[in-house]
Motif scaffolding. Sequence first.
Motif, short mmCIF file in Angstrom:
data_model
loop_
_atom_site.label_atom_id
_atom_site.label_comp_id
_atom_site.label_asym_id
_atom_site.label_seq_id
_atom_site.Cartn_x
_atom_site.Cartn_y
_atom_site.Cartn_z
N ARG A 64 0.85 -1.19 0.00
CA ARG A 64 0.00 0.00 0.00
C ARG A 64 0.89 1.24 0.00
O ARG A 64 2.04 1.19 0.40
CB ARG A 64 -0.97 -0.01 1.17
CG ARG A 64 -0.33 0.05 2.52
CD ARG A 64 -1.37 -0.15 3.64
NE ARG A 64 -0.80 0.01 4.93
CZ ARG A 64 -0.05 -0.88 5.55
NH1 ARG A 64 0.21 -2.03 4.98
NH2 ARG A 64 0.44 -0.63 6.75
N GLU A 65 0.32 2.31 -0.44
CA GLU A 65 1.06 3.56 -0.54
C GLU A 65 0.60 4.53 0.53
O GLU A 65 -0.59 4.64 0.81
CB GLU A 65 0.81 4.17 -1.92
CG GLU A 65 1.63 5.38 -2.22
CD GLU A 65 1.37 5.88 -3.63
OE1 GLU A 65 0.41 6.65 -3.79
OE2 GLU A 65 2.12 5.48 -4.53
N GLN A 66 1.56 5.22 1.10
CA GLN A 66 1.25 6.28 2.05
C GLN A 66 1.70 7.59 1.42
O GLN A 66 2.85 7.73 1.00
CB GLN A 66 2.02 6.04 3.35
CG GLN A 66 1.85 7.14 4.38
CD GLN A 66 2.66 6.81 5.62
OE1 GLN A 66 2.52 5.74 6.21
NE2 GLN A 66 3.50 7.75 6.01
N GLN A 69 -2.83 13.20 1.86
CA GLN A 69 -4.19 13.11 1.33
C GLN A 69 -4.99 14.39 1.58
O GLN A 69 -5.64 14.91 0.70
CB GLN A 69 -4.94 11.92 1.96
CG GLN A 69 -4.29 10.58 1.74
CD GLN A 69 -4.34 10.14 0.29
OE1 GLN A 69 -5.31 10.39 -0.41
NE2 GLN A 69 -3.27 9.51 -0.18
N GLU A 73 -2.26 17.74 5.50
CA GLU A 73 -1.06 16.95 5.21
C GLU A 73 -0.21 17.59 4.12
O GLU A 73 1.01 17.64 4.22
CB GLU A 73 -1.45 15.51 4.83
CG GLU A 73 -1.99 14.72 6.00
CD GLU A 73 -2.60 13.39 5.60
OE1 GLU A 73 -2.71 12.52 6.47
OE2 GLU A 73 -2.96 13.21 4.41
#
Length: 192
Positions: A64-66, A69, A73
């Motif tokens: 998964r990508e962080q 968003q 942030e």
Amino acid sequence: MRFTRVLITGLIVIAGACSGKGPPPAADLAHPATIKDIMDSMIDPSADFLFESVVQIADEQGVREQAPQTDEEWQQVRRHAFVLLEAPNLMVMPGRRVAQPHERSENPQVELQPEEIQKMVDADRPGFVGRARTLQEAAALVLKASEQKDKTALFHAIESIDRACESCHLRYWYPNDQRARQAAKEQGLVVD
């Protein structure tokens, strides 16, 4: 009408007298922080924040990508980019020392001592300023990516920050570290 001409003439004379004094004197500010202090308190924390802002995580749940968003942030990314834009200006100020006289290298088997780094920086002032400018250019890319909220551009800009930092460190901090030099070459970083 005559009063208006006298007033205008008087203002011109006053403006001319004021402009003849030259620019205001430069601020005589103290330089209490060393380059090491600026690195430890500004550059490293901001770069670390950015390095961790876009990552791929692979674990038992998959890949998964962080990435940023929310507006907040992205604002945090922007704030750290500004630190990396401005901190190099502080590092290259005339008279700025690399470290305090009593400070020693934490890893003397790999890193130069502060007085050795100071000699290298002093002998290669244009190169040092150029490397600081390269960090600023990379930070400008991060800033642009944050304004566009573009995580792909942010990822590439962060790679530019990493290359800018490593280029400077390989030149002044640990120029004799052959493992780091080889890793940099493998990553396409020009090592001088």
